[in-house]
Design an enzyme around this catalytic site. Sequence first.
Site, mmCIF file in Angstrom:
data_model
loop_
_atom_site.group_PDB
_atom_site.id
_atom_site.type_symbol
_atom_site.label_atom_id
_atom_site.label_comp_id
_atom_site.label_asym_id
_atom_site.label_seq_id
_atom_site.Cartn_x
_atom_site.Cartn_y
_atom_site.Cartn_z
ATOM 1 N N ASP A 268 56.593 17.740 14.323
ATOM 2 C CA ASP A 268 56.994 16.233 14.333
ATOM 3 C C ASP A 268 57.430 16.093 15.875
ATOM 4 O OD1 ASP A 268 57.529 13.546 14.001
ATOM 5 O OD2 ASP A 268 58.672 13.898 11.915
HETATM 6 C C1 BGC Z 1 58.010 10.544 12.514
HETATM 7 C C2 BGC Z 1 56.750 11.015 11.958
HETATM 8 C C3 BGC Z 1 55.567 10.276 12.799
HETATM 9 C C4 BGC Z 1 55.782 10.636 13.974
HETATM 10 C C5 BGC Z 1 55.025 10.225 14.895
HETATM 11 C C6 BGC Z 1 58.238 10.686 13.730
HETATM 12 O O1 BGC Z 1 59.448 10.141 14.419
HETATM 13 O O2 BGC Z 1 59.015 11.413 11.575
HETATM 14 O O3 BGC Z 1 56.635 10.566 10.544
HETATM 15 O O4 BGC Z 1 54.385 10.724 12.254
HETATM 16 O O5 BGC Z 1 57.148 10.163 14.421
HETATM 17 O O6 BGC Z 1 55.164 8.677 15.273
#
Ligand code: BGC
Length: 743
Positions: A268
Amino acid sequence: MSVTTADTQHATGDIEQRVTALLAEMTLAEKIGQMTQLDASHGNPADYLGERLRSGRLGSVLNLADADTVNELQRIAVEESRLGIPLLVARDVIHGFATVVPLPIGQAASFNPDIARDGARVAALEAARTGVNWTFAPMIDISRDPRWGRIAESFGEDPYLTSVMGAATVEGFQGDDLAAVGTIAACAKHFAGYGAAEAGRDYAATYIPERELRNVHLPPFKAAADAGVAAFMTSFSDVNGVPATGNEFLLRQVLRDEWGYEGIVVSDWDSIRQLWIHGLSEDDRESAYLAVTAGVDVEMAGDTYINHLEPLLNDGEIDIARIDAAAGNVLRLKYELGLFENPYTDPDALPPIGSEQALATAKRAALQSVVMLQNENSVLPLISEELASVAVIGPLADDSYEQLGTWIFDGDPGLSVTPLEAIRKLLGDGAAVRYVKAMENSRSKAGPAFDEAAEAAGASDAAILFLGEESILSGEAHSRADISLPGDQAELVRRIRATGKPVVAVILAGRPLTLTDIVDEVDAILFAWHPGTMGGPAIADLLFGIESPSGKLPATFPRMVGQVPIYYAQRNTGKPATPEKAMLIDDIPVGAKQTSVGNVSYHLDAGYKPLFAFGHGLSYAEFRYDNIALSASEISIGDTIIISADLTNAGDVAAEEVAQLYVRDLAGSTTRPVRELKRFRRIHLEPGQTVNVRFELHTHDLAFYGRDMKLAAEPGEFHAWIGGSSEADLQASFRIVDNQAGD
Ligand code: BGC
């Protein structure tokens, strides 16, 4: 650049051969480049990412959704780098793109995988116009805590429902052929256990015993892997002391070794570096080591791989085979997406944004996602011919943006049709519509506009209140400790109630709310989640009986937040509550002895039941379930059983009902939930029509990880219920007999 040796070598053969041939051409820096994903959301990314692209040190970008910019980055990657490897372009396309379909939690309320599949298809077609070829969806975290803001992005509390909806979403995004124009790669997230954040506080640690992890949290991910999902994303959170991004048990043992998953694992956002903040590593170098050895192939929005993989390799701490496997996973997806053949995007080859078909899909999804929680005295549907006037009141009646919900980076409020617009259109000149917003937003306090709203209601034949949460109140990092209607909405309801007019509440929100304050103050409640672009027309059709509500709750609605976690598939305890043995606080005689309230499992001030149960949802028709029957009273391991019941529409309108099958395994090597959803089906019934609903279960549908942590169905007695909610009472029993004895 002209054709290189690598071009000729990697251009032929099947995908595995091409991956191997290309890897053989690549330098370490180029391989690490494939393991790197950087943010491209600001300025002109060709300026600040161009050099990396030219030197082959960037495999993917995220947060870009503009065909010209994407094509330019692809051109640099393909034409100006040594090996000409195209880019993965990732984006959070969560529930629609420009055309927004209901929140995933709303889609789950449809209990209809076609809704998820079709919604994802529309989203893929629109997103693909911009060059996006990879979405970070579906989110399939089991969410049993409505305080957690990300419950909005989930399919709710149930492993089976989440598995079905998640797999359908993957199918919608990816289609049958990733290389086809208009399909994009999907990503199952967040692996794993993220939804169990302590106190529903986003990013908080989770404690999930392995058996619970395997029985409850992992099945949707297994279903997504089986559906061919192109990627997995790790969770931000700490799982039993080992943050998921560095968790070998999850990423290596379960995902790769047990499931044989061969797609990409992406971290993530910056979650590798955060291993240090969690306290799992001492510095970025150790974080990179932990993540790469656990099995994270791609680092999203961070630089620990960029800075530390090469030294780690040179110092012999990691093996080149691990780097090759990670880079190979990325290359394989690029081949599967057909990017080597065609890295460029031609928006004109795809349907326009907000096409008629996209809007129709969004409307159908919104219609099926709305749950009618109550309908006292059948106040709904409103009969337009009998109404001379209606008051439309509330902060969410006419807000084209807020009805879209969280995670709508590319959502276009310009396409939205609000409830107010749709009601006006539906009623035409037939009835006067008095609109009073009454509150600036969902958090506002009482003011003079409440008088105006009460006057409008008093002067009208009925009042429709559009209440709930603005979109900013749910989603990532938007958790709440109090999940009642924010601001002075309950006071507004009381003011309108005092007019004596029929009151209908339509609630738009990103999570289950505690509605205890208002249930007795309104006649009917339609819970619409954040319904997306076509929320207005769908709600208007439901209010005025053009369509019947058919959504069912994918998550339990507590009476009070203190009941959380409260979910239907709980264990029985040794002292389960019953109505006689759960005396409420006001009924306890003064001076009563400690044991006199029953010694059962409940809260003195909330009882033991939720306000609305999982699977609950009313209709304008009247559905009756009878004659539950089994194809056998005993089955052996490896057999199937058919459980059926008659479903009758005893009402006077045609409508759809979601028939649900629940099962309980009465005694196991470990205790089992009091009920588990095993099957469901959405069925259209004309008035007076009876349908025999048949559900087939194999004993592997009854398998669970028991005392020995092996997945197996166990012999013994089972109860089965078929009905319209998790409180269904039409029950039958069967046994699984042990045919393995002596084997
Ligand atoms: C979130 C993810 C997301 C990623 C990219 C993160 O903060 O937890 O679900 O896909 O950001 O935007």
